[in-house]
Design an enzyme around this catalytic site. Structure first.
Site, mmCIF file in Angstrom:
data_model
loop_
_atom_site.group_PDB
_atom_site.id
_atom_site.type_symbol
_atom_site.label_atom_id
_atom_site.label_comp_id
_atom_site.label_asym_id
_atom_site.label_seq_id
_atom_site.Cartn_x
_atom_site.Cartn_y
_atom_site.Cartn_z
ATOM 1 C CG HIS A 19 -1.902 -1.203 1.538
ATOM 2 N ND1 HIS A 19 -2.181 -1.659 2.471
ATOM 3 C CD2 HIS A 19 -2.863 -1.590 0.697
ATOM 4 C CE1 HIS A 19 -3.003 -2.472 2.254
ATOM 5 N NE2 HIS A 19 -3.654 -2.536 1.129
ATOM 6 C CE LYS A 43 -15.378 -6.622 4.046
ATOM 7 N NZ LYS A 43 -14.381 -5.759 3.136
ATOM 8 N NE ARG A 94 -2.897 -7.439 -4.282
ATOM 9 C CZ ARG A 94 -3.829 -7.586 -3.546
ATOM 10 N NH1 ARG A 94 -3.215 -7.678 -1.987
ATOM 11 N NH2 ARG A 94 -5.076 -7.352 -3.771
ATOM 12 C CB SER A 132 -4.499 -6.650 4.582
ATOM 13 O OG SER A 132 -4.242 -5.407 3.961
HETATM 14 P P1 ADP Z 1 -9.696 -3.787 -0.590
HETATM 15 O O1 ADP Z 1 -10.389 -3.997 0.483
HETATM 16 O O2 ADP Z 1 -10.225 -2.830 -1.476
HETATM 17 O O3 ADP Z 1 -8.856 -4.680 -1.424
HETATM 18 P P2 ADP Z 1 -6.919 -3.391 0.348
HETATM 19 O O4 ADP Z 1 -6.830 -2.475 1.468
HETATM 20 O O5 ADP Z 1 -6.737 -4.980 0.467
HETATM 21 O O6 ADP Z 1 -8.453 -3.017 -0.048
HETATM 22 O O7 ADP Z 1 -6.291 -2.923 -0.935
HETATM 23 C C1 ADP Z 1 -6.232 -1.366 -1.459
HETATM 24 C C2 ADP Z 1 -5.891 -1.278 -2.690
HETATM 25 O O8 ADP Z 1 -4.239 -1.617 -2.840
HETATM 26 C C3 ADP Z 1 -6.246 -2.205 -3.840
HETATM 27 O O9 ADP Z 1 -6.105 -1.647 -5.136
HETATM 28 C C4 ADP Z 1 -5.454 -3.393 -3.914
HETATM 29 O O10 ADP Z 1 -5.051 -3.932 -5.049
HETATM 30 C C5 ADP Z 1 -3.967 -2.766 -3.531
HETATM 31 N N1 ADP Z 1 -2.995 -3.452 -2.823
HETATM 32 C C6 ADP Z 1 -2.956 -4.372 -2.090
HETATM 33 N N2 ADP Z 1 -1.880 -4.743 -1.753
HETATM 34 C C7 ADP Z 1 -0.980 -4.714 -2.691
HETATM 35 C C8 ADP Z 1 0.610 -4.798 -3.184
HETATM 36 N N3 ADP Z 1 0.920 -5.827 -2.464
HETATM 37 N N4 ADP Z 1 0.822 -4.005 -4.211
HETATM 38 C C9 ADP Z 1 0.157 -3.411 -5.011
HETATM 39 N N5 ADP Z 1 -1.109 -2.973 -4.663
HETATM 40 C C10 ADP Z 1 -1.845 -3.457 -3.617
#
Ligand code: ADP
Length: 179
Positions: A19, A43, A94, A132
């Site tokens: 992130h 949620k 990713r 996450s």
């Molecule tokens: P969501 O609940 O919307 O999936 P996340 O917190 O998991 O939210 O992720 C928010 C954004 O960050 C999404 O666009 C996700 O694809 C991106 N993201 C998460 N992990 C990575 C990573 N390791 N590399 C690049 N982008 C990431």
């Protein structure tokens, strides 16, 4: 000229280096980036950290970036984007399997708000495998997540799982990282 503001929405439960990498890249392109933490009351039970905890950790780790702000938001992402006067939604990519979901969400958002662009960034390859949910699972089993999340997030995970274990709260994640 108006400023080019973008919103980076997500659950950030918790924030990790993937992130942070995306925020850093977006901050080079946009004048202001709002990291928007999705606070869906429905949620609330399925997330590990409360909205306030997630916002607090992000503010700590992104505090050195003057053009980056962190805020909670509720409801439709495009409504929030309009409300704060932003022109774009940032997403991170990713792996190929992210693409299908992101593609569908981008088209749905465009239908709702044609004036808002969805801009995707690709994280550094060192961070591409981080999610996450993986971080939560490793931490719940006592594994070392220090290469995936900033130190304050590691500390928060340790404290959270200690508290959950003490209170007898079951953590029921995927089993792929169990032996
Ligand atoms: P969501 O609940 O919307 O999936 P996340 O917190 O998991 O939210 O992720 C928010 C954004 O960050 C999404 O666009 C996700 O694809 C991106 N993201 C998460 N992990 C990575 C990573 N390791 N590399 C690049 N982008 C990431």
């Amino acid at each position: 000229m108006s400023i080019r503001r973008a919103v980076y929405p997500g659950s950030f439960d918790p924030a990790h280096y993937g992130h942070i990498d995306i925020v850093t890249r977006a901050a080079r392109v946009f004048d202001e980036v709002i990291v928007a933490v999705y606070a869906n009351p429905a949620k609330a039970k399925s997330v590990l950290f409360s909205v306030d905890e997630r916002v607090g950790m992000l503010r700590d780790v992104l505090g050195h970036m003057p053009t980056v702000k962190v805020a909670p938001y509720y409801g439709l992402t495009v409504d929030y984007v309009r409300q704060v006067g932003a022109m774009a939604v940032i997403r991170g990519l990713r792996v190929f399997s992210d693409f299908e979901l992101e593609f569908r969400m981008a088209l749905a958002n465009r239908r709702l708000a044609p004036e808002i662009e969805v801009v995707t960034f690709i994280a550094d390859e060192r961070h591409l495998h981080i999610s996450s949910s993986t971080v939560r699972e490793i931490a719940s089993l006592g594994g070392d997540v220090s290469t995936m999340v900033p130190p304050i997030v590691t500390a928060a995970l340790t404290a959270k799982f200690k508290e959950r274990h003490q209170n007898g709260v079951e953590t029921d994640y995927m089993t792929s990282l169990h032996d």
